[in-house]
Structures are given as C-alpha cells and as structure tokens.
Design an enzyme around this catalytic site. Structure first.
Site, PDB file in Angstrom:
ATOM      1  N   ARG A  50       0.810  -1.225   0.000  1.00 25.56           N
ATOM      2  CA  ARG A  50       0.000   0.000   0.000  1.00 25.56           C
ATOM      3  C   ARG A  50       0.844   1.277   0.000  1.00 25.56           C
ATOM      4  O   ARG A  50       0.506   2.251  -0.659  1.00 25.56           O
ATOM      5  CB  ARG A  50      -0.934  -0.003   1.211  1.00 25.56           C
ATOM      6  N   LYS A 163       4.287 -18.873   5.658  1.00 29.92           N
ATOM      7  CA  LYS A 163       3.631 -19.195   6.913  1.00 29.92           C
ATOM      8  C   LYS A 163       3.281 -17.900   7.625  1.00 29.92           C
ATOM      9  O   LYS A 163       3.879 -16.880   7.285  1.00 29.92           O
ATOM     10  CB  LYS A 163       4.510 -20.092   7.778  1.00 29.92           C
ATOM     11  N   HIS A 193      10.950 -22.539   4.983  1.00 28.90           N
ATOM     12  CA  HIS A 193      12.358 -22.331   4.623  1.00 28.90           C
ATOM     13  C   HIS A 193      13.278 -23.374   5.244  1.00 28.90           C
ATOM     14  O   HIS A 193      14.410 -23.537   4.811  1.00 28.90           O
ATOM     15  CB  HIS A 193      12.801 -20.897   4.906  1.00 28.90           C
ATOM     16  N   LYS A 197      16.963 -25.769   3.763  1.00 30.75           N
ATOM     17  CA  LYS A 197      18.281 -25.819   4.404  1.00 30.75           C
ATOM     18  C   LYS A 197      19.042 -27.055   3.924  1.00 30.75           C
ATOM     19  O   LYS A 197      18.488 -28.148   3.840  1.00 30.75           O
ATOM     20  CB  LYS A 197      18.127 -25.829   5.933  1.00 30.75           C
ATOM     21  N   GLU A 231      16.912 -20.705  19.666  1.00 26.18           N
ATOM     22  CA  GLU A 231      17.420 -19.424  19.176  1.00 26.18           C
ATOM     23  C   GLU A 231      17.883 -18.592  20.361  1.00 26.18           C
ATOM     24  O   GLU A 231      17.283 -18.674  21.442  1.00 26.18           O
ATOM     25  CB  GLU A 231      16.311 -18.654  18.463  1.00 26.18           C
ATOM     26  N   HIS A 257       8.058 -25.875  11.108  1.00 24.42           N
ATOM     27  CA  HIS A 257       9.398 -26.321  10.708  1.00 24.42           C
ATOM     28  C   HIS A 257       9.782 -27.691  11.278  1.00 24.42           C
ATOM     29  O   HIS A 257      10.299 -28.542  10.576  1.00 24.42           O
ATOM     30  CB  HIS A 257      10.443 -25.305  11.160  1.00 24.42           C
TER      31      HIS A 257
END
Ligand code: BG6
Length: 507
Positions: A50, A163, A193, A197, A231, A257
């Site tokens: 937009r 996703k 994704h 990998k 993470e 994932h």
C-alpha cells in the site's frame, strides 16, 4: 551452473513487498541466484504494497537494508533494473485494474511473457482476499492449460504462500480450499524455509544414497530422536505478532518447521526422486503422527516463557516487557513435546521436539540416540556409558557427527566416547546456500519437492492442536519460567528424566 535453459521467463509479483521478508530474505536470495546465473534470462520483480514508493526509492530501500550483501555496484545496478514497485491494496479488487495494466507494461518491457509467480509475503489475514482478487481479476489462466493444443507454450501462474498457514486445523483447511478454488495443487507452493536448508536435504542423501544407515534407522536400534531448534534472540520487534493468534513456539516453529524436519527424517525411501513420490512418503508420516489426547497433554508437552536474563554479557529483558506484548501474556516462547509416529518402522520410538527463543545457544539439530548393546561387555571400563548418537547439525556448524565408544590408548582397557565428524564447510570448502534461494529457484523451475502438500499442513495442525487447546484452557501461573540465556524450563528436563533421558544441549 547455468540453468537458464530450463527456466522460463517470468514475472515475480511480491504482495506485501514493503514488509521485512522482502528486504531481509527474498531480494537477497534472488540477487544470489542472479549472481550465480540462476535467474531466467528474462525476469522482472514487482513489489506490491500500500505504501507509495517510486521504483528507485524501493530499490534504494532494499539496498540500504543489506548493503553489505551487494558489494558489486555494477551487479546490483544490473539486477535492480529488474525490480519495480507498484502501490496497491491487494485486498481491494478495484486496485487490480491499474496493477494489471502496469504488470502488462513491465512484462513487455522485460519480455517475461505471461508466466507469473505470485508471492504472498503479508500478514495472514490478507491471504484470502488477495487470492480471491487475483482470481476475480482473471490473472490465472493455468487451470485451462489442459484444453490447450500446444501445452508447452501455455503460460503458468504459481503462488507461493508463506507461513503462518492457518492457526488451527479449521483455518488451514479453509485456506487450502480458497487456494484450490483458484490454483491447481501443482501450482501451489507452501513454503517452509527449513526444507531449503542444506542439511535437511542432505538427510535424504545420507539415508538413501548410503547402505550403512538405513538398516539401523528404525525402532530395533533407535531408542529415541530429539529435534531441537533453539534461538538466542528474543522476540525483538515482533512482540505483537508473536503474542498473537499465530505466534508462540508451538505454532511458529514446532507445527511448521520441526514437523517438516521430522517427516524427512522419518519417511520411507521414495520410489523415485520425483516431487510427487517424495511427498507421498512425507504425507504418510504426517498421517501416522499420533494425535495426543487432551488429558495427556501435561505428560507430553511443556510450555515456557523467558524472563529476564543474560547471554554473552548482554542483558535480555523478559518477553512480557517486549513491545506489543501483554504484560500477563501466556504465550509460549518455548515449547517441548513428546510424540509418536505410528508406523512399522517407528513403533514405540518417542520423538522429542523443542524450540525456544532467548535460549543458551542457536542450534538446529536432529539427534538419534541408539539403544545399548544387548549385552554390556564393557560395563566396568567406561566411566559413564553413553548412547551411540548420530547428530545432524542443520545450523550452525552444519555437518553430521557420529558418536560411538572407542578404546582409550594404553595397556589398560578403558572405554570413552569418540566422534566421527563430517563438517560441511571444511569438507566442501563452501558455505551452505540460503534456503530461500534454493526454494525460489525451485518455484521458478516448477519443482515442488521441497514444498508442503495440503495434507501435510492439515495433519501437522491436528498433531499439535490438543496441546494448544489444553494450554488455552489451562493458564500456567509460574510464567515466566526460564531465564533468558538458558536451556528452557526445568519442566522440560523433567519430561526427559521421567524416561531416564536427557536433552542434548551442545556447549
Ligand atoms: C521463522 C519464525 O519461521 O523462523 C521465526 O517465524 C524464527 O520466529 C525463524 O526466528 C527461525 O529461522 P532460522 O532459519 O533462523 O532458524
């Protein structure tokens, strides 16, 4: 490698182009393909959002975000000449008239013909109206190709859907139906994704190109499997999204994932490497995932949320203090789950999945723990008997390690665990390519191998939904229950200890 001949000319239309994903992942991945000469000879990339930008402003914005990624000014200039921008609201059909005219003009300019790759990179509530408008604006002719006399020359239209793909089984099924009304299943690319990998793909090679692993890859030899995606980062600026209906570690990481990684790890050998044959085997695993019973959830799943903590000398503030997060949020920034795959191969083998933010180390790996030898001959010679392990390090330190017992040098018979180490970077002297580049290349080629079939998505939701329902109905009062910079809540260790197992926490 130069694959230009196999790649048709095409236009890539990114809806939601002013968002993070475009500048962080998509443009760098397309640039990577361009510099490796893996883009079609004729292509154009059109960002749609937009906010108003000129083509040049948009290009500059993309460049500035990751200028280190584009060190060669001439290459960037040549590549960015293919990038354009069109301001429009894709949820409004009225905006599609001008958009179509602009796309037509750009298609002529770049000689891309009518092949279109639509990429939905926007907030999930905009998926459905955008798909319906693409259809209402008659931008999809793909469904008519079977009537064509000259099938080869018929243009294609493909759609990539990011996703989150729904937030529960019902919404995912609905989105699948919306897509199916407009696109053939063969033209729908549900992206994950993690499937791009290298080490996830390498798992198929490890298993099916070698004779030594498959015979032991089953319940006769494997005690249990752990799949971890931890993470170190917290939610940072994504607090509002993460604390919302599609956020939380169970939805954001495990349902998507980690179950995908599990399916590749657990599938039967496909009859060929064709996308449909590989997906057939993956679907069987998804269908075999045991749906947990609601009342059993406290015994098989653990949720966590990070509080204040430290990592590498850096202070991390608790999740509840992040911008956009409810100060009493129940959101799971950590989730762990024990599950079963009810097949002949995997009967009785628990799969432990876990994922969390603000944890001690960034690591994604799959660890296969083997059963002990039937007769433990060296009982007295090992200080501590450790299970044989195959560790597949998806990231970082990409590689595969096998841990087994060896004799300690010397006259005395002593036993200690040793490692065989295949280090991806050392072995190939190369960094693994980014997953997005691999996946975008596959979409342009028309190869669906690394994309999710609708059945996989729907089964994956069923496999986690009882846990989500239970958590929704039963607030947990000890949140936050792990300090940022640690390996998660103690309840997750207890989950393992109950079966005399422990998490593989790399140093
Ligand atoms: C995304 C999740 O899909 O994957 C993020 O939405 C997560 O929350 C990211 O941080 C992790 O990806 P990677 O490739 O860094 O492991």
């Amino acid at each position: 490698m130069d694959n230009k001949e196999q790649l048709h000319p095409c236009m890539i239309v990114i809806f939601g182009a002013s968002g993070d994903l475009t500048k962080r992942k998509l443009i760098p991945a397309l640039y990577d393909l361009y510099t490796r000469k893996q883009m079609p000879e004729h292509f154009a990339i059109v960002g749609v959002s937009r906010t108003a930008f000129s083509d040049d402003d948009f290009r500059q914005k993309l460049f500035d975000f990751k200028s280190d990624n584009y060190p060669d000014a001439d290459q960037w200039k040549a590549f960015s000449n293919h990038i354009h921008y069109h301001a429009a609201d894709s949820t409004k059909l009225a905006d599609f008239g001008d958009m179509k005219a602009r796309l037509k003009q750009l298609a002529d300019e770049h000689k891309t013909g009518e092949n279109m790759l639509f990429y939905l990179s926007m907030a999930p509530q905009f998926f459905e109206p955008t798909i319906q408008n693409i259809s209402a604006a008659e931008m999809v002719t793909e469904g008519k190709r079977y009537c064509s006399l000259d099938r080869q020359s018929k243009p294609w239209q493909r759609i990539v859907v990011e996703k989150p793909f729904g937030s529960d089984p019902k919404s995912a099924t609905h989105l699948n139906s919306v897509l199916a009304n407009v696109f053939e299943e063969t033209e729908i690319y549900r992206i994950d994704h993690y499937l791009g990998k290298e080490l996830v793909q390498n798992m198929m090679v490890l298993r099916f190109a070698n004779a030594i692993f498959e015979p032991i890859w089953n319940q006769s030899y494997i005690d249990h499997v752990q799949i971890t995606a931890s993470e170190t980062v917290g939610v940072e600026s994504r607090g509002a999204y993460y604390d919302g209906p599609t956020g939380g570690a169970m939805r954001d990481m495990i349902q998507s994932h980690l179950l995908q990684v599990l399916s590749v790890m657990a599938m039967e050998p496909p009859v060929s490497l064709k996308a449909e044959d590989i997906r057939t085997e993956k679907i069987k695993i998804f269908k075999a995932m045991r749906v947990p019973k609601y009342d059993d959830v406290p015994n098989i799943a653990v949720r966590g949320q990070y509080g204040d903590g430290q990592l590498g000398g850096k202070v991390i503030k608790s999740f509840r203090e992040s911008e956009g997060v409810n100060p009493e949020s129940q959101c799971d920034t950590y989730a762990a789950m024990k599950m079963y795959v009810d097949t002949w191969r995997w009967g009785g083998v628990p799969f432990y999945l876990r994922s969390g933010k603000a944890m001690a180390k960034k690591v994604t790996n799959i660890v296969l723990y083997f059963k002990p030898t039937p007769h433990i001959l060296f009982r007295d010679m090992a200080k501590q008997r450790k299970a044989n392990q195959i560790v597949i390090n998806v990231q970082p330190d990409e590689g595969i390690r096998i841990r087994f017992e060896g004799k300690v040098p010397g006259h005395k018979l002593a036993v200690k665990d040793v490692e065989l180490d295949f280090d991806y970077v050392k072995q190939w002297n190369a960094q693994p390519p980014d997953g997005y580049a691999t996946l975008l290349y596959d979409v342009m080629l028309g190869d669906q191998t690394l994309f999710k079939h609708r059945d996989e998505i729907e089964c994956a939701w069923h496999a986690v939904q009882p846990v989500l329902d239970y958590w929704q109905d039963n607030p947990q009062f000890d949140l936050p229950n792990y300090a940022a910079g640690t390996w998660g809540p103690s309840a997750a260790d207890i989950l393992m200890a109950q079966s005399n197992r422990y998490w593989h926490n790399p140093k």
